[in-house]
Write an enzyme that holds these catalytic residues in place. Structure first.
Site, PDB file in Angstrom:
ATOM      1  N   SER A  89      30.951 -93.870  54.304  1.00 40.54           N
ATOM      2  CA  SER A  89      31.557 -93.724  53.282  1.00 40.54           C
ATOM      3  C   SER A  89      31.993 -92.556  52.115  1.00 40.54           C
ATOM      4  O   SER A  89      32.519 -92.911  52.015  1.00 40.54           O
ATOM      5  CB  SER A  89      29.938 -93.879  51.332  1.00 40.54           C
ATOM      6  OG  SER A  89      29.626 -95.096  52.060  1.00 40.54           O
ATOM      7  N   HIS A 110      35.736 -99.027  56.306  1.00 46.86           N
ATOM      8  CA  HIS A 110      34.433 -99.400  55.446  1.00 46.86           C
ATOM      9  C   HIS A 110      34.830-100.492  54.202  1.00 46.86           C
ATOM     10  O   HIS A 110      35.334-100.546  54.260  1.00 46.86           O
ATOM     11  CB  HIS A 110      35.106 -97.736  54.403  1.00 46.86           C
ATOM     12  CG  HIS A 110      34.041 -97.665  53.292  1.00 46.86           C
ATOM     13  ND1 HIS A 110      34.627 -96.562  52.102  1.00 46.86           N
ATOM     14  CD2 HIS A 110      32.925 -97.603  53.279  1.00 46.86           C
ATOM     15  CE1 HIS A 110      33.684 -96.799  51.346  1.00 46.86           C
ATOM     16  NE2 HIS A 110      32.874 -97.687  52.220  1.00 46.86           N
ATOM     17  N   GLU A 122      38.420-100.526  54.423  1.00 46.49           N
ATOM     18  CA  GLU A 122      39.170 -99.602  54.020  1.00 46.49           C
ATOM     19  C   GLU A 122      39.166 -99.364  55.612  1.00 46.49           C
ATOM     20  O   GLU A 122      37.874 -98.748  56.190  1.00 46.49           O
ATOM     21  CB  GLU A 122      38.787 -98.159  52.859  1.00 46.49           C
ATOM     22  CG  GLU A 122      39.484 -96.831  52.119  1.00 46.49           C
ATOM     23  CD  GLU A 122      38.314 -96.336  52.376  1.00 46.49           C
ATOM     24  OE1 GLU A 122      37.791 -96.103  51.757  1.00 46.49           O
ATOM     25  OE2 GLU A 122      39.375 -95.494  51.298  1.00 46.49           O
ATOM     26  N   ASN A 160      35.729 -93.163  48.431  1.00 45.76           N
ATOM     27  CA  ASN A 160      34.390 -92.121  47.369  1.00 45.76           C
ATOM     28  C   ASN A 160      35.400 -91.432  46.191  1.00 45.76           C
ATOM     29  O   ASN A 160      34.257 -90.762  45.506  1.00 45.76           O
ATOM     30  CB  ASN A 160      33.520 -92.271  48.418  1.00 45.76           C
ATOM     31  CG  ASN A 160      32.618 -94.004  47.939  1.00 45.76           C
ATOM     32  OD1 ASN A 160      32.199 -94.418  46.994  1.00 45.76           O
ATOM     33  ND2 ASN A 160      32.527 -94.459  49.249  1.00 45.76           N
TER      34      ASN A 160
HETATM   35  N1  LIG Z   1      25.577 -98.745  50.041  1.00 45.46           N
HETATM   36  C1  LIG Z   1      26.554 -99.721  49.957  1.00 45.46           C
HETATM   37  O1  LIG Z   1      27.527-100.026  48.700  1.00 45.46           O
HETATM   38  C2  LIG Z   1      27.227 -99.123  50.629  1.00 45.46           C
HETATM   39  C3  LIG Z   1      29.063-100.118  50.446  1.00 45.46           C
HETATM   40  C4  LIG Z   1      29.649 -98.919  51.837  1.00 45.46           C
HETATM   41  C5  LIG Z   1      29.375 -98.524  52.677  1.00 45.46           C
HETATM   42  N2  LIG Z   1      28.022 -97.417  52.776  1.00 45.46           N
HETATM   43  C6  LIG Z   1      27.484 -97.107  54.040  1.00 45.46           C
HETATM   44  O2  LIG Z   1      26.865 -98.152  55.243  1.00 45.46           O
HETATM   45  C7  LIG Z   1      25.727 -97.656  55.246  1.00 45.46           C
HETATM   46  C8  LIG Z   1      24.708 -97.310  55.464  1.00 45.46           C
HETATM   47  O3  LIG Z   1      24.396 -97.447  53.417  1.00 45.46           O
HETATM   48  P1  LIG Z   1      22.801 -98.711  53.067  1.00 45.46           P
HETATM   49  O4  LIG Z   1      22.792 -98.495  51.565  1.00 45.46           O
HETATM   50  O5  LIG Z   1      22.623-100.237  53.713  1.00 45.46           O
HETATM   51  O6  LIG Z   1      21.840 -97.376  53.835  1.00 45.46           O
HETATM   52  P2  LIG Z   1      20.547 -97.491  54.119  1.00 45.46           P
HETATM   53  O7  LIG Z   1      19.797 -96.080  54.141  1.00 45.46           O
HETATM   54  O8  LIG Z   1      19.871 -98.648  53.174  1.00 45.46           O
HETATM   55  O9  LIG Z   1      20.311 -98.852  55.328  1.00 45.46           O
HETATM   56  C9  LIG Z   1      20.472 -97.986  56.690  1.00 45.46           C
HETATM   57  C10 LIG Z   1      19.641 -99.253  57.462  1.00 45.46           C
HETATM   58  O10 LIG Z   1      20.226 -97.903  58.915  1.00 45.46           O
HETATM   59  C11 LIG Z   1      18.818 -98.144  59.314  1.00 45.46           C
HETATM   60  N3  LIG Z   1      18.764 -97.288  60.272  1.00 45.46           N
HETATM   61  C12 LIG Z   1      18.703 -95.654  60.361  1.00 45.46           C
HETATM   62  N4  LIG Z   1      18.753 -95.539  61.609  1.00 45.46           N
HETATM   63  C13 LIG Z   1      19.514 -95.735  62.257  1.00 45.46           C
HETATM   64  C14 LIG Z   1      19.407 -96.071  63.683  1.00 45.46           C
HETATM   65  N5  LIG Z   1      18.588 -94.891  64.366  1.00 45.46           N
HETATM   66  N6  LIG Z   1      20.163 -96.703  64.553  1.00 45.46           N
HETATM   67  C15 LIG Z   1      19.883 -98.009  63.931  1.00 45.46           C
HETATM   68  N7  LIG Z   1      19.721 -98.252  62.801  1.00 45.46           N
HETATM   69  C16 LIG Z   1      19.313 -97.047  62.095  1.00 45.46           C
HETATM   70  C17 LIG Z   1      18.176 -98.232  58.707  1.00 45.46           C
HETATM   71  O11 LIG Z   1      16.662 -99.145  58.440  1.00 45.46           O
HETATM   72  C18 LIG Z   1      18.029 -99.341  57.359  1.00 45.46           C
HETATM   73  O12 LIG Z   1      18.034-100.680  57.391  1.00 45.46           O
HETATM   74  C19 LIG Z   1      25.974 -96.129  55.280  1.00 45.46           C
HETATM   75  O13 LIG Z   1      26.812 -94.927  56.281  1.00 45.46           O
HETATM   76  C20 LIG Z   1      26.741 -96.065  53.810  1.00 45.46           C
HETATM   77  O14 LIG Z   1      27.110 -95.220  53.208  1.00 45.46           O
HETATM   78  C21 LIG Z   1      26.922 -98.194  51.997  1.00 45.46           C
END
Ligand SMILES: NC(=O)c1ccc[n+]([C@@H]2O[C@H](COP(=O)([O-])OP(=O)(O)OC[C@H]3O[C@@H](n4cnc5c(N)ncnc54)[C@H](O)[C@@H]3O)[C@@H](O)[C@H]2O)c1
Length: 252
Positions: A89, A110, A122, A160
């Protein structure tokens, strides 16, 4: 789909299943089509399983150290011409490209939450991203039925940089007692025609993710206008992360 432990893969598959089931219930998808989609997803806790991929979309925890480690290790494991994309993000795509030997094949992809309903992706071009990589990812995004919009690599990109300070400001309004959570969200919904109020949206995104993004903006621009609200920090410290933990600005 790769994750660090089986339980997280199971959780991911369950979320995909529930999302597809909603489409089946609304008759947008047949049960057979749902089955076919689920069967196509293979899971692994070992990155070797990604060896033959032509693109990897990283979507791990929003933490530079975690993502740096992932990009370094993907670079040595997947074929040299594969594209490495990040769903981050806010983290610099140029930094992620810089830890690989294929910076020209590294790009930001994104997706917006909730991904199944949101059209936008994005697409973030880092300093070294090649035109060919951009073109391939743009075309893949369209094949996924999404709309790609391009931007340069800059803290928070466009989405963001604009959204998160608004959410942070809503948290400041709550912190300063300007209005109740219901009033703040109601004013933004009814007054600005937003589908969701900023506090409910923060809970939906995850308060830890919101704090991580504010920190990236704050560090990236060295500008105090991006300082995260102390109330946001306090909630994250308390483990009140929003919907995913059962409590954020609202209770779930
Ligand atoms: N939450 C949102 O609304 C949103 C929207 C757009 C983008 N994102 C982006 O998506 C990404 C994930 O966000 P999220 O909210 O799902 O986060 P989260 O922390 O809820 O989930 C992350 C996942 O990644 C896994 N993980 C952690 N370390 C890892 C590794 N070394 N190898 C493989 N998997 C690993 C975790 O076990 C978990 O299942 C972030 O970069 C975030 O910025 C999130």
């Amino acid at each position: 789909m790769h994750d660090v432990a089986e339980e997280f893969l199971a959780r991911g598959l369950k979320a995909i299943d529930a999302s597809l089931q909603r489409d089946v219930d609304k008759q947008r998808l047949s049960p057979d089509e749902k089955g076919t989609i689920i069967e196509r997803i293979r899971t692994t806790t070992n990155k070797e399983g990604l060896r033959d991929a032509f693109i990897v979309v990283e979507a791990a925890t929003e933490d530079l150290a975690v993502k740096t480690e992932i990009f370094k290790s993907l670079d040595t494991r997947v074929r040299p011409d594969a594209i490495l994309a990040s769903n981050t993000s806010s983290i610099s795509i140029t930094k992620l490209g810089g830890v690989t030997r294929r910076a020209d094949r590294v790009i930001g992809m994104h997706f917006m939450n909730p991904v199944p309903v949101m059209k936008l992706v994005e697409i973030i071009r880092a300093a070294a991203t090649s035109d060919q990589t951009y073109e391939e990812v743009r075309s893949l995004t369209e094949r996924l039925g999404k709309i790609p919009l391009e931007c340069q690599d800059s803290p928070g990109f466009v989405s963001n940089r604009v959204l998160m300070p608004m959410i942070n400001e809503a948290i400041f309004a709550l912190y300063e007692g300007v209005a109740s959570r219901e009033s703040i969200d109601g004013i933004m919904k009814l007054g600005m025609n937003h589908p969701m109020g900023p506090l409910a949206l923060a809970d939906f995104i995850g308060l830890d993710v919101c704090l991580a993004i504010m920190n990236v903006l704050h560090d990236g621009f060295s500008d105090s206008k991006y300082r995260p609200c102390p109330l946001l920090k306090r909630y994250v410290d308390a483990g009140w992360l929003g919907r995913k933990s059962g409590r954020g600005f609202y209770e779930y």
